[in-house]
Motif scaffolding. Structure first.
Motif, mmCIF file in Angstrom:
data_model
loop_
_atom_site.group_PDB
_atom_site.id
_atom_site.type_symbol
_atom_site.label_atom_id
_atom_site.label_comp_id
_atom_site.label_asym_id
_atom_site.label_seq_id
_atom_site.Cartn_x
_atom_site.Cartn_y
_atom_site.Cartn_z
ATOM 1 N N LYS B 234 7.302 -12.683 -0.229
ATOM 2 C CA LYS B 234 8.581 -12.236 -0.786
ATOM 3 C C LYS B 234 8.374 -11.089 -1.769
ATOM 4 C CE LYS B 234 11.315 -16.435 -0.166
ATOM 5 N NZ LYS B 234 10.431 -17.604 0.045
ATOM 6 N N GLU B 235 7.342 -11.227 -2.563
ATOM 7 C CA GLU B 235 7.029 -10.188 -3.543
ATOM 8 C C GLU B 235 6.728 -8.867 -2.829
ATOM 9 O OE1 GLU B 235 3.898 -11.452 -6.134
ATOM 10 O OE2 GLU B 235 4.251 -9.822 -7.564
ATOM 11 N N GLY B 240 7.233 -3.619 -1.654
ATOM 12 C CA GLY B 240 6.753 -2.658 -0.663
ATOM 13 C C GLY B 240 5.238 -2.522 -0.667
ATOM 14 N N TYR B 241 4.757 -1.868 0.386
ATOM 15 C CA TYR B 241 3.302 -1.778 0.554
ATOM 16 C C TYR B 241 2.648 -0.809 -0.429
ATOM 17 C CZ TYR B 241 3.393 -4.847 4.570
ATOM 18 O OH TYR B 241 3.516 -5.937 5.373
ATOM 19 N N ASP B 242 3.438 0.066 -1.009
ATOM 20 C CA ASP B 242 2.864 0.964 -2.028
ATOM 21 C C ASP B 242 2.350 0.159 -3.222
ATOM 22 O OD1 ASP B 242 3.092 3.258 -0.659
ATOM 23 O OD2 ASP B 242 5.030 3.845 -1.535
ATOM 24 N N TRP B 243 3.096 -0.948 -3.452
ATOM 25 C CA TRP B 243 2.667 -1.836 -4.552
ATOM 26 C C TRP B 243 1.259 -2.384 -4.285
ATOM 27 C CZ3 TRP B 243 2.565 -7.414 -3.820
ATOM 28 C CH2 TRP B 243 2.200 -8.132 -4.957
ATOM 29 N N VAL B 244 1.037 -2.738 -3.009
ATOM 30 C CA VAL B 244 -0.292 -3.246 -2.635
ATOM 31 C C VAL B 244 -1.347 -2.189 -2.917
ATOM 32 C CG1 VAL B 244 -1.714 -3.997 -0.699
ATOM 33 C CG2 VAL B 244 0.677 -4.699 -0.829
ATOM 34 N N LYS B 245 -1.034 -1.001 -2.448
ATOM 35 C CA LYS B 245 -1.990 0.099 -2.580
ATOM 36 C C LYS B 245 -2.310 0.347 -4.059
ATOM 37 C CE LYS B 245 -2.496 4.802 -0.912
ATOM 38 N NZ LYS B 245 -1.740 5.946 -0.405
ATOM 39 N N ASP B 246 -1.259 0.417 -4.849
ATOM 40 C CA ASP B 246 -1.445 0.741 -6.262
ATOM 41 C C ASP B 246 -2.144 -0.386 -7.015
ATOM 42 O OD1 ASP B 246 -0.155 3.024 -5.665
ATOM 43 O OD2 ASP B 246 1.813 2.397 -6.433
ATOM 44 N N SER B 247 -1.744 -1.635 -6.708
ATOM 45 C CA SER B 247 -2.256 -2.745 -7.501
ATOM 46 C C SER B 247 -3.628 -3.230 -7.080
ATOM 47 C CB SER B 247 -1.294 -3.943 -7.425
ATOM 48 O OG SER B 247 0.019 -3.531 -7.621
ATOM 49 N N PHE B 248 -3.891 -3.179 -5.754
ATOM 50 C CA PHE B 248 -5.128 -3.836 -5.289
ATOM 51 C C PHE B 248 -6.149 -2.871 -4.695
ATOM 52 C CE2 PHE B 248 -1.529 -6.774 -4.722
ATOM 53 C CZ PHE B 248 -1.845 -7.668 -5.733
ATOM 54 N N VAL B 249 -5.659 -1.835 -4.024
ATOM 55 C CA VAL B 249 -6.607 -0.980 -3.314
ATOM 56 C C VAL B 249 -7.355 -0.071 -4.279
ATOM 57 C CG1 VAL B 249 -6.910 0.722 -1.504
ATOM 58 C CG2 VAL B 249 -5.215 -1.074 -1.245
ATOM 59 N N SER B 250 -6.621 0.566 -5.165
ATOM 60 C CA SER B 250 -7.291 1.517 -6.062
ATOM 61 C C SER B 250 -8.285 0.791 -6.964
ATOM 62 C CB SER B 250 -6.260 2.300 -6.872
ATOM 63 O OG SER B 250 -5.096 1.535 -7.048
ATOM 64 N N SER B 251 -7.921 -0.466 -7.351
ATOM 65 C CA SER B 251 -8.842 -1.198 -8.214
ATOM 66 C C SER B 251 -10.110 -1.559 -7.452
ATOM 67 C CB SER B 251 -8.167 -2.462 -8.762
ATOM 68 O OG SER B 251 -7.827 -3.315 -7.684
#
Lengths: 433, 254
Positions: B234-235, B240-251
């Motif tokens: 749900k989150e 959106g998937y940009d959130w994934v990219k920003d929160s998890f991928v860059s880290s």
């Protein structure tokens, strides 16, 4: 050059003059025409016929064991309403029509019987014409030798719903058989006839030159199926021609499984408006088999439909040739004519040739022709394997599925099931994991 | 070892890495959802597990109930207990649904045994009824001329007839309207069992309203970058998937 004629003098003596004339003319055609070569457009891609045709001779009445074999294996058509079984062109069994159909004027006769007693019925049609697709020489040989076959006459308005079956077995090595089928369907009649061509042994190398002629009168409904399942040594020519008149419904289905080389010519002429003609074929080629298919759809009248679909599956180094022509004459407006050839290559060494053709002189028609040749679709195969279906079974299902659109047009569940079994048997030895 | 366990899987297509040290463990009894943007390797993963030969597996391991299935033929993997519901089910001309499933069931029997036709058709009809598939479909060529929804229901029908240990559903929800989606979800929920594991690959959260997953994984660029419970789906939907990219991928990259 009369040495190759095998007609029986005893039969000759009883034959009417018109028939003797046609036989003589056939013999002349056979003697005078050269052996066809691949340079001839009608024989393009066909391998050269190196065989000495004259070495094949009519065979005498077969021995009992061959007759027994033929009788006990004439089972493809279940519960025919009438049946004729020939071995080496000799009639060995007949199941006559029920009395009520005879009383209505229907005639289902062996050729000899028809020549003797119903010459007037034959004269307008028998041996008068054949396909114009390149095998005139062999039709000549057929005409001079033919003595076996079936003549079916259905009077106006009589409908027969159960199938009529004719079996032709070849039994003798170097034997010649010349089966003939003549169907005369008068106006508004309905009939279904199935010819089965087969061999009593795996070894006898025979020459088959069969011919059929269908006369479809106005609004007649005719269903003709022919199943060619000779042994792998046989040379076979099947020369089929048909005429459709006004509103005639004609369905043709040819199943081709056997023979070393089999040439199949099918020519239909639509002479009346509103006719609907279908021509379907299913062939399975294996080893060094060659299926050579030549078709001709002629539209001489407006508002008619002809629909052709020939499907071939090729294993090993087998070959197929499909050459078809649609001809729409001037004035045959509003014609719908279709011609499709689909080839499924199951071995990259196999060779499928397609020569579709159109010749259209009318300006308001719907015509299409097309040929495709392809392999098994790898994605389809993966999909089936992913369900646990073994490779061999998946291939069999795909090939059988490829033919299903023809098989389901056989119009009889029992015949369809029997044909599926024949195909499955052929695939079982062909498709291994 | 009752699980479908993927460890450090690396897969290339034409030399290009698609799956990068991908690891995932699905024990029996659990439903795992795998979400992620297009082109991140979800469908590649599904096909590699099912044994598609077009992919080059450079390293890693796939164990089904402790047995390696990597390098096995697709039919062997199926018989070992895996089912893949295709994103784009293939049309098989001339092969009826009934004959197709029958061949698949037959493959699961010992060689000298054949299917009891009466029992087979009873089971087939019951399951078709449950999925609201018209019984007339049994004689129709598999998937030929089917609508998107009919194809997906037919995938679930096959899945329920073959009773696999592990089901991978590759974007089964794509192209479905809400009614078809509910039918498909009902079919899956009926199959939910302590004896069965699911991997539901989807782009959208919508299906997961009806099939509540135990675990949600987010995949990005060939590997799982984040996992959580059903709330994560749900989150993801709202952020959106940009959130994934920003929160998890860059880290991860740092």
């Amino acid at each position: 050059m009369n040495t190759t004629v095998n007609t029986h003098t005893t039969a000759n003596a009883l034959e009417p003059q018109w028939l003797l004339d046609r036989r003589n003319s056939g013999n002349e055609t056979y003697s005078n025409l050269p052996v066809p070569s691949a340079k001839d457009e009608n024989w393009r891609f066909a391998s050269v016929l190196s065989e000495d045709i004259d070495a094949f001779k009519s065979a005498p009445m077969p021995e009992d064991h061959a007759i027994d074999y033929a009788l006990s294996n004439s089972k493809l058509v279940e519960d025919p309403i009438a049946e004729l079984i020939f071995v080496d062109d000799h009639l060995v069994q007949s199941k006559p029509l029920p009395k009520e159909l005879i009383d209505k004027g229907v005639r289902f006769l062996s050729l000899n019987e028809a020549i003797e007693d119903h010459s007037h019925l034959l004269e307008p049609y028998f041996l008068k014409d054949s396909t114009r697709l390149g095998s005139q020489k062999y039709f000549g040989l057929h005409a001079s030798n033919v003595k076996a076959g079936a003549v079916l006459y259905v009077p106006k308005g009589v409908e027969i719903n159960e199938p009529i079956a004719v079996y032709h077995w070849s039994n003798t090595d170097k034997g010649l058989i010349c089966p003939h089928t003549l169907i005369i369907a008068e106006a508004q009649s309905k009939v279904s006839l199935i010819d089965v061509l087969a061999s009593t042994t795996e070894e006898n190398r025979c020459l088959n030159i069969s011919a059929s002629n269908i006369q479809g009168h106005p609004s007649a409904n005719i269903y003709r199926k022919v199943i060619q399942n000779f042994n792998s040594k046989t040379l076979s020519f099947q020369l089929d021609s048909a005429i459709a008149d006004r509103d005639t419904q004609l369905e043709n289905i040819a199943i081709n499984l056997g023979a070393a080389k089999a040439r199949y010519e099918n020519q239909i002429k639509i002479n009346g408006s509103g006719a609907h003609v279908t021509m379907y074929s299913l062939s399975v080629a294996e080893e060094t088999q060659e299926f050579d298919q030549r078709t001709f759809q002629t539209h001489n009248a407006p508002n008619s439909v002809s629909d052709l679909l020939y499907k071939n599956a090729l294993f090993d180094t087998s070959r197929t040739i499909f050459s078809g022509l649609i001809q729409v004459e001037e004035g045959a407006q509003q014609t719908d004519a279709y011609q499709t050839n689909r080839n499924l290559l199951l071995d990259q060494r196999a060779d499928a040739n397609a020569l579709p053709g159109l010749e259209i002189l009318a300006n308001d028609v719907k015509c299409s022709h097309g040929a495709t040749t392809g392999n098994i679709d790898e994605d389809e195969l993966f999909y089936m394997l992913s369900r646990g279906i073994p490779h061999r079974v998946a291939m069999q299902l795909i090939v059988l599925g490829f033919f299903e659109e023809i098989i389901e047009k056989l119009g009889s569940d029992s015949l369809a099931e029997n044909i599926r079994k024949l195909l499955e048997e052929k695939f079982a030895s062909k498709i291994k994991s | 070892m009752q699980s479908l366990e993927i460890t450090n899987l690396n897969v290339n297509i034409d030399g290009q890495p698609i799956l990068k040290d991908f690891s995932l463990n699905i024990p029996k009894g659990e439903i795992h959802a795998l979400m992620g943007p297009n082109g991140t390797g979800k469908s590649t993963l599904a096909k590699v597990i099912a044994g598609h030969e077009d992919y080059e597996v450079t390293s890693g391991e796939i164990l089904l109930n402790g047995e390696s299935i990597l390098g096995k033929e697709p039919d062997e993997i199926s018989l070992a207990g895996l089912f893949l519901a295709f994103q784009y089910p293939l049309e098989i001309p001339g092969v009826s649904i009934a004959n197709f499933i029958r061949a698949a069931k037959q493959a699961r029997l010992p060689e000298n045994e054949s299917i009891n036709a009466v029992e087979y058709y009873k089971e087939l009809y019951d399951k078709m009824d449950a999925l609201k598939i018209d019984r007339k479909f049994t004689a129709r060529s598999l998937n030929e001329g089917f609508s998107g929804g009919e194809k997906k229901r037919c995938e679930v029908l096959q899945m329920s007839m073959l009773e696999p240990d592990y089901c991978i559903m590759d974007e089964t929800d794509s192209g479905l309207d809400i009614d078809a989606l509910k039918i498909v979800a009902d079919g899956v929920n009926l199959m939910r069992s302590p004896e069965r594991g699911f991997l539901i690959i989807t782009h959208y959260q919508r299906l997961l309203d009806y099939i509540i997953p135990d675990v949600v994984h987010v995949m990005y660029d060939g590997k799982i970058v984040h996992s959580g419970d059903a709330e994560l789906a749900k989150e993801l939907e709202s952020k959106g998937y940009d959130w994934v990219k920003d929160s998890f991928v860059s880290s991860l990259a740092q």
